[in-house]
Scaffold this active site. Structure first.
Site, PDB file in Angstrom:
ATOM      1  N   HIS A 104      19.643  -1.570  33.704  1.00 13.00           N
ATOM      2  CA  HIS A 104      19.643  -2.677  32.745  1.00 13.00           C
ATOM      3  C   HIS A 104      21.058  -2.955  32.262  1.00 13.00           C
ATOM      4  O   HIS A 104      21.826  -2.041  31.998  1.00 13.00           O
ATOM      5  CB  HIS A 104      18.726  -2.394  31.543  1.00 13.00           C
ATOM      6  N   HIS A 106      23.423  -4.657  29.331  1.00 11.44           N
ATOM      7  CA  HIS A 106      23.407  -5.026  27.917  1.00 11.44           C
ATOM      8  C   HIS A 106      24.326  -6.233  27.701  1.00 11.44           C
ATOM      9  O   HIS A 106      25.472  -6.234  28.163  1.00 11.44           O
ATOM     10  CB  HIS A 106      23.983  -3.894  27.048  1.00 11.44           C
TER      11      HIS A 106
HETATM   12  P1  AMP Z   1      20.509   2.740  27.526  1.00  9.73           P
HETATM   13  O1  AMP Z   1      21.067   3.764  26.593  1.00  9.73           O
HETATM   14  O2  AMP Z   1      21.584   1.950  28.227  1.00  9.73           O
HETATM   15  O3  AMP Z   1      19.496   3.324  28.468  1.00  9.73           O
HETATM   16  O4  AMP Z   1      19.788   1.675  26.623  1.00  9.73           O
HETATM   17  C1  AMP Z   1      18.405   1.571  26.492  1.00  9.73           C
HETATM   18  C2  AMP Z   1      18.167   0.474  25.501  1.00  9.73           C
HETATM   19  O5  AMP Z   1      16.818   0.118  25.577  1.00  9.73           O
HETATM   20  C3  AMP Z   1      18.474   0.874  24.057  1.00  9.73           C
HETATM   21  O6  AMP Z   1      19.467  -0.005  23.532  1.00  9.73           O
HETATM   22  C4  AMP Z   1      17.125   0.717  23.368  1.00  9.73           C
HETATM   23  O7  AMP Z   1      17.245   0.200  22.061  1.00  9.73           O
HETATM   24  C5  AMP Z   1      16.400  -0.245  24.280  1.00  9.73           C
HETATM   25  N1  AMP Z   1      14.954  -0.155  24.262  1.00  9.73           N
HETATM   26  C6  AMP Z   1      14.196   0.970  24.376  1.00  9.73           C
HETATM   27  N2  AMP Z   1      12.896   0.645  24.343  1.00  9.73           N
HETATM   28  C7  AMP Z   1      12.818  -0.702  24.215  1.00  9.73           C
HETATM   29  C8  AMP Z   1      11.746  -1.642  24.127  1.00  9.73           C
HETATM   30  N3  AMP Z   1      10.457  -1.253  24.163  1.00  9.73           N
HETATM   31  N4  AMP Z   1      12.050  -2.950  24.009  1.00  9.73           N
HETATM   32  C9  AMP Z   1      13.334  -3.352  23.975  1.00  9.73           C
HETATM   33  N5  AMP Z   1      14.382  -2.519  24.054  1.00  9.73           N
HETATM   34  C10 AMP Z   1      14.134  -1.211  24.174  1.00  9.73           C
END
Ligand code: AMP
Length: 145
Positions: A104, A106
Site C-alpha cells: 500500500h 500512503h
Molecule cells: P503500514 O505501517 O505502512 O503498514 O500502514 C498501515 C496503515 O493502515 C496504517 O496507517 C493504519 O492506520 C492503516 N489501517 C489499518 N487498518 C485500517 C483500516 N481498517 N482502514 C483504513 N486504514 C487502516
C-alpha cells in the site's frame, strides 16, 4: 480474475467488502481509501486488489495501476483538503515499519508548519560511503535487475 487473497489480511477484507472503508477511488486493479488513523486529514492509502505483501511480490500490472492511481489521486487529495504539499511513500517489508502485509502507498497531505518531517527522517544512521563503495553498490543494484 483470480487474484491472490489472504483471509487474515485486513486490506483483503476491505477489498472483499467485509470491512467498511471510506473509499475515494476504485477500479479493476486498485482500491484507494482513507487511512483509519490519519497522520493528516485526507491521508489516503492506495492498494492493489491482489494480496502482494511487497514490491518484490507484485506483478507489473498491479504496480503500474497503483502508481497511476497515486499519480492521479495525489493532486486531488491535496486540493480536497487544501494541503500545501504531500509525502507519498511505501513501507516495504516489516523492517521498514510495514504493519499491514498487503502492499500500500500512503498519500499524506502536508501543511506549512504542521511539524511533520520529510521522508529522509525514516532512515536509520546514514552510512559514510567512499566513492568506490557508491560505485560498487550502484553496480550491484544494476546487476540485480
Ligand atoms: P503500514 O505501517 O505502512 O503498514 O500502514 C498501515 C496503515 O493502515 C496504517 O496507517 C493504519 O492506520 C492503516 N489501517 C489499518 N487498518 C485500517 C483500516 N481498517 N482502514 C483504513 N486504514 C487502516
Amino acid at each position: 480474475m483470480n487474484r491472490p487473497t489472504d483471509d487474515d489480511c485486513i486490506f483483503c477484507s476491505i477489498v472483499a467488502g467485509d470491512i467498511p472503508s471510506h473509499t475515494v477511488y476504485e477500479d479493476d486493479e486498485v482500491l484507494a481509501f482513507l487511512d483509519v488513523n490519519p497522520l493528516a486529514p485526507g491521508h489516503t492509502l492506495v492498494i492493489p486488489r491482489g494480496h502482494y505483501p511487497t514490491f518484490g511480490d507484485a506483478p507489473n500490472t498491479s504496480l503500474s495501476a497503483v502508481f497511476d492511481t497515486i499519480g492521479a489521486l495525489t493532486p486531488a487529495v491535496e486540493r480536497a483538503v487544501a494541503a500545501d504539499a504531500s509525502n507519498v511513500g511505501f513501507n516495504n517489508g516489516p523492517a521498514s515499519g510495514q504493519e499491514v502485509p498487503h502492499l500500500h502507498g500512503h498519500i499524506i497531505p502536508r501543511f506549512e508548519g504542521d511539524g511533520g518531517r520529510p521522508l529522509h527522517a525514516v532512515g536509520g544512521r546514514p552510512p559514510d560511503l567512499a566513492d568506490d563503495e557508491f560505485e560498487e553498490i550502484a553496480t550491484s543494484i544494476a546487476d540485480e535487475l
